[in-house]
Motif scaffolding. Structure first.
Motif, short mmCIF file in Angstrom:
data_model
loop_
_atom_site.label_atom_id
_atom_site.label_comp_id
_atom_site.label_asym_id
_atom_site.label_seq_id
_atom_site.Cartn_x
_atom_site.Cartn_y
_atom_site.Cartn_z
N TYR A 135 -9.09 10.66 -3.60
CA TYR A 135 -9.68 9.43 -3.05
C TYR A 135 -8.86 8.21 -3.44
CZ TYR A 135 -12.84 5.44 -2.69
OH TYR A 135 -13.37 4.22 -2.41
N SER A 136 -8.43 8.14 -4.70
CA SER A 136 -7.65 6.99 -5.15
C SER A 136 -6.30 6.93 -4.45
CB SER A 136 -7.44 7.07 -6.67
OG SER A 136 -8.69 7.04 -7.35
N LEU A 137 -5.66 8.08 -4.27
CA LEU A 137 -4.38 8.11 -3.56
C LEU A 137 -4.54 7.66 -2.12
CD1 LEU A 137 -2.82 11.45 -4.86
CD2 LEU A 137 -2.10 9.14 -5.41
N THR A 138 -5.58 8.17 -1.46
CA THR A 138 -5.80 7.81 -0.05
C THR A 138 -6.08 6.32 0.09
OG1 THR A 138 -6.71 10.02 0.37
CG2 THR A 138 -7.20 8.30 1.98
N ARG A 139 -6.90 5.79 -0.79
CA ARG A 139 -7.24 4.37 -0.74
C ARG A 139 -6.01 3.51 -1.01
NH1 ARG A 139 -11.61 1.42 -4.76
NH2 ARG A 139 -11.43 -0.67 -3.88
N HIS A 140 -5.23 3.89 -2.01
CA HIS A 140 -4.05 3.10 -2.36
C HIS A 140 -3.00 3.17 -1.25
CE1 HIS A 140 -0.98 1.25 -4.80
NE2 HIS A 140 -0.18 2.29 -4.61
N LEU A 141 -2.80 4.34 -0.66
CA LEU A 141 -1.82 4.49 0.40
C LEU A 141 -2.21 3.66 1.61
CD1 LEU A 141 0.74 5.82 1.40
CD2 LEU A 141 -0.62 7.79 2.14
N SER A 142 -3.49 3.64 1.95
CA SER A 142 -3.93 2.83 3.08
C SER A 142 -3.72 1.35 2.82
CB SER A 142 -5.42 3.10 3.35
OG SER A 142 -5.64 4.44 3.67
N ARG A 143 -3.93 0.92 1.59
CA ARG A 143 -3.80 -0.50 1.25
C ARG A 143 -2.35 -0.96 1.34
NH1 ARG A 143 -5.37 -0.59 -4.00
NH2 ARG A 143 -7.55 -0.56 -3.34
N ILE A 144 -1.42 -0.16 0.78
CA ILE A 144 -0.04 -0.61 0.78
C ILE A 144 0.61 -0.45 2.15
CG2 ILE A 144 0.24 -0.11 -1.67
CD1 ILE A 144 1.74 2.38 -0.95
N GLN A 145 0.11 0.47 2.97
CA GLN A 145 0.63 0.57 4.32
C GLN A 145 0.27 -0.65 5.16
OE1 GLN A 145 -0.96 4.42 5.51
NE2 GLN A 145 1.09 5.32 5.48
N GLU A 146 -0.87 -1.24 4.86
CA GLU A 146 -1.28 -2.44 5.58
C GLU A 146 -0.51 -3.68 5.13
OE1 GLU A 146 -5.41 -2.80 4.96
OE2 GLU A 146 -5.96 -1.08 6.22
N ASN A 147 -0.15 -3.74 3.85
CA ASN A 147 0.42 -4.96 3.30
C ASN A 147 1.91 -4.90 3.01
OD1 ASN A 147 -2.22 -5.93 3.22
ND2 ASN A 147 -2.56 -5.12 1.15
N THR A 148 2.50 -3.68 2.96
CA THR A 148 3.88 -3.55 2.50
C THR A 148 4.60 -2.49 3.31
OG1 THR A 148 3.09 -4.04 0.27
CG2 THR A 148 5.34 -3.24 0.47
N CYS A 149 5.86 -2.70 3.54
CA CYS A 149 6.72 -1.67 4.12
C CYS A 149 7.35 -0.90 2.97
CB CYS A 149 7.80 -2.29 5.00
SG CYS A 149 8.90 -1.09 5.76
N ILE A 150 6.90 0.31 2.71
CA ILE A 150 7.34 1.04 1.52
C ILE A 150 8.52 1.96 1.78
CG2 ILE A 150 5.11 0.96 0.36
CD1 ILE A 150 4.48 3.67 1.42
N GLY A 151 8.93 2.13 3.03
CA GLY A 151 10.16 2.84 3.36
C GLY A 151 10.18 4.27 2.85
#
Length: 347
Positions: free
Chosen positions: A219-235
């Motif tokens: 759950y924490s991984l999914t939530r964190h991944l969704s957040r940074i995909q919205e705000n950051t280009c992580i390449g």
């Protein structure tokens, strides 16, 4: 309740279970020995994930080694005398070692999930690290990705296993043969005495703690991944996130499909099995044995699961079945180079 005649196994127990265990045995032995050989020859042994996976293979081989005893017990245990050598061997080397090894695999799977989760803290730095608890919990979590901690942790697990196994065998050997239990397939073996019920209840609580820990990680991984995909280009780091998320999801599916039904049913089994109702008790015992078989089947399927969890293992396995031509040699060298780059990234 007449204990000597209450439990009467049906063909589902005397035929189906021995056949299932007999089919799982060769697949599990071959697959796990092959995995052990690959780990010893083809992959770096000092990496944390491979330390956990190597111990997981060891636990799987222990579970598979008990399958012949379990198959023989279900096929003929209702005819064996309770105090016979066959009954003692099947009960101790079969059921006991299988259950203890099963909880070793559950513990290691949870450790792999925590190691994968902690890897993101290292790979992403402080700016985009997953939401972790306080300082003490964060430091403890980071230990799961360190090889030295993984080795000590696995050694402690096996020491606990040896102590539990030796204690349980000592207690069981001291049981006197009673005319109340003329055959090996009886209530004492299938249901257990009060100490066994207490131990099983504690093991069930531990399983749900591990289960919720892996669920929290996913759950924490999914939530964190969704957040940074919205705000950051992580390449390129997006591939790392996806791989770690997939690995934790695979572990969660294993715990849910193979182990969760058994641990949900176990408290129900103890509550409903206390009534003096022999037909119901027979049904409950057979459901319990089939759910136990489902949990044991995971050990035979683990090489396939390892392929899903680890890309290096998959490439090493593929290399065993390719010819040693210059093109294949170049391909293998590319695999080794990529493996080293991946190892350096997670170091």
């Amino acid at each position: 309740m007449n204990s000597s005649s209450c439990l009467q196994p049906s063909p589902a127990t005397t035929v189906a279970l021995p056949v299932i265990y007999s089919c799982l045995l060769p697949a599990g032995i071959f697959g796990n020995i092959l995995a052990a050989w690959i780990f010893s020859r083809k992959v770096p042994s000092r990496k944390t994930q491979y330390i956990y996976l190597a111990n997981l293979v060891t636990a799987n081989l222990l579970v598979c080694s008990t399958m012949p005893f379990l198959a023989a017990y279900f096929a003929g245990g209702h005819r064996w005398p309770y105090g016979s050598l066959a009954c003692k061997v099947a009960h101790h080397l079969g059921a006991l070692v299988m259950h203890v090894s099963m909880y070793v695999t559950i513990t290691i799977l949870c450790s792999i999930a925590l190691s994968q989760y902690a890897t993101l803290k290292k790979s992403t730095g402080t700016q985009h690290s997953p939401d972790l608890p306080g300082n003490f919990q964060r430091r403890l979590l980071q230990k799961f990705r360190r090889p030295k901690f993984a080795k000590y942790f696995c050694v402690i697990i096996w020491m606990i296993v040896l102590c539990i196994t030796a204690t349980a065998i000592t207690v069981n050997v001291q049981h006197r043969v009673s005319e109340e239990f003329p055959t090996c397939y009886n209530i004492r073996v299938e249901v257990g005495d009060r100490p066994e019920m207490i131990a099983t209840s504690l093991a069930t609580v531990c399983f749900f703690l591990f289960f919720m820990t892996v669920l929290w990680s996913y759950y924490s991984l999914t939530r964190h991944l969704s957040r940074i995909q919205e705000n950051t280009c992580i390449g390129e780091k997006h591939l790392i996130y996806r791989r770690v998320k997939r690995n934790v999801l695979v572990i969660q599916i294993i715990l849910t499909v193979c182990f969760l039904p058994y641990h949900i049913f176990r408290p129900i089994f103890y509550v409903l099995g206390t009534d003096n109702d022999c037909p119901r008790l027979n049904y409950l015992v057979e459901i319990k044995n089939f759910l136990t078989c489902l949990a044991a089947a995971k050990s035979s399927l683990d090489p396939v699961i390892t392929i899903l969890l680890d890309k290096t293992f998959k490439k090493s396995l593929y290399g065993l079945f390719t010819k040693s031509t210059p093109e294949h040699q170049k391909h293998n060298n590319d695999i080794i180079a990529e493996m080293r780059r991946n190892m350096e990234r997670f170091s």
